[in-house]
Design a protein around this motif. Structure first.
Motif, short mmCIF file in Angstrom:
data_model
loop_
_atom_site.label_atom_id
_atom_site.label_comp_id
_atom_site.label_asym_id
_atom_site.label_seq_id
_atom_site.Cartn_x
_atom_site.Cartn_y
_atom_site.Cartn_z
N LEU A 2 41.74 33.83 34.58
CA LEU A 2 41.07 33.38 35.80
C LEU A 2 41.52 34.24 36.97
CD1 LEU A 2 39.34 31.45 37.45
CD2 LEU A 2 41.29 29.89 37.58
N ARG A 4 40.87 34.95 40.92
CA ARG A 4 40.30 34.27 42.08
C ARG A 4 40.09 35.25 43.24
NH1 ARG A 4 44.43 31.55 39.78
NH2 ARG A 4 44.18 29.34 39.20
N GLN A 321 35.42 32.42 41.54
CA GLN A 321 35.93 33.12 40.37
C GLN A 321 35.26 34.48 40.22
OE1 GLN A 321 36.03 30.85 36.75
NE2 GLN A 321 36.54 28.94 37.80
#
Length: 328
Positions: A2, A4, A321
């Motif tokens: 992930l 960001r 994201q």
């Protein structure tokens, strides 16, 4: 993985909560290396020498503070992801939203959200008015310069009448719109633009807002006010809107429930006195009366407060994201 892209991070709040959850907050990381060598001289002497190759690496952990906090909150079940539940309008009106997420609860929400700032509205309209008057001046044989609004001219004349050599400039956003007329339609003129700016700054306090719309019906919304001066929010509103636009796009919000909007009537029929039996001003009564009137304004949509059944969130972070994949 992930990754960001942060729009907003309240570093101080993140640091405070992480310190309470983990007991401490890492500030820097360091690495050191020391090498010891032995050496021999001639037959008469033997000696040892020590050489030190020491490196110190100081790394700012600001970018990793929030991911560390989010991971800790997930592992300790301290944050509730309400993304799927708030897509159902019945969840908002059944009372479950308030019961399961009382004020102060940590929540995570991923939903379409749009930025709004009355200052950007004023800047855009002022640019539009300047362009219109500019084109009119180019097309006219005897162009007339755009004039300031009457309210601003009045302030300038008043200050000049007092002997001041400086022109005063109004702080009101709508005063940035010059006088102009547009031949393309009577509804498109300087006064209408000013009125729209008045509505924008009246309903939304000038500053950056992020409004989430988890349900297709725009009557259900989550309001977030993003404080300026926090990390990742260093750009002014015009740059942010140039980057992210005015349309909804998917954002993830992590924060605490500020308050739920009251299911109040839009009719304010309460009467009361600000004084007690002895004639003294009762500060508590006055504050209560005024707060209830503000609640009435919020329920009516004329105050910068969430409307029922909406709620406000005190944000820790807002991010989107970054898609991962593609070429190996």
């Amino acid at each position: 993985m992930l990754i960001r892209e942060f729009l907003y991070v309240d570093v101080e709040k993140v640091r405070s909560i992480l310190a309470q959850v983990e007991g401490s907050v890492p500030e820097t990381s360091s690495a050191a290396e020391r090498t010891v060598r032995n050496g021999h001289g001639d037959s008469r002497a033997t000696y040892n020498f020590e050489s030190s190759d020491e490196s110190l690496v100081n790394k700012s952990l600001a970018d990793s503070l929030f991911p560390s906090l989010e991971e800790s909150l997930n592992s300790e079940y301290l944050v509730r992801d309400i993304t799927e539940k708030v897509k159902n309008s019945e969840y908002w009106t059944s009372g479950n939203l308030r019961t399961e997420n009382p004020p102060g609860s940590l929540i995570r929400l991923t939903a379409p959200g749009a930025l709004f700032d009355a200052r950007y509205v004023a800047a855009s309209f002022a640019g539009l008015a300047a362009s219109v008057t500019g084109f009119q001046g180019l097309d006219s044989d005897t162009p007339e310069p755009a004039t300031l609004p009457p309210a601003v001219r009045k302030r300038i004349n008043k200050s000049q009448g007092k002997g001041s050599n400086k022109q005063t400039v109004s702080n009101e956003l709508e005063d940035r719109i010059p006088e102009f007329t547009f031949s393309g339609g009577e509804d498109f003129n300087s006064e209408n633009l000013r009125n729209m700016i008045k509505v924008a700054r009246g309903l939304f306090t000038p500053g950056l807002h992020l409004n989430f719309f988890p349900v297709d019906d725009f009557d259900y919304s989550v309001s977030v006010r993003l404080n300026e001066g926090r990390q990742y929010l260093d750009s002014d509103s015009e740059i942010l809107f140039a980057r992210y636009g005015t349309q909804e796009q998917e954002w993830t919000l992590v924060g605490s429930i500020g308050h739920h909007a009251d299911e109040g009537s839009t009719i304010f029929d309460e009467t009361g006195s600000f004084t007690d039996e002895s004639g003294r001003v009762a500060r508590g009564r006055a504050a209560k009366f005024i707060n209830r009137f503000l609640g009435f304004m919020g329920a009516s949509g004329f105050s910068d407060l969430p409307q029922y059944p909406g709620f406000s969130v005190v944000p820790l972070a807002v991010y989107r994201q970054i898609p991962v994949g593609g070429h190996p």
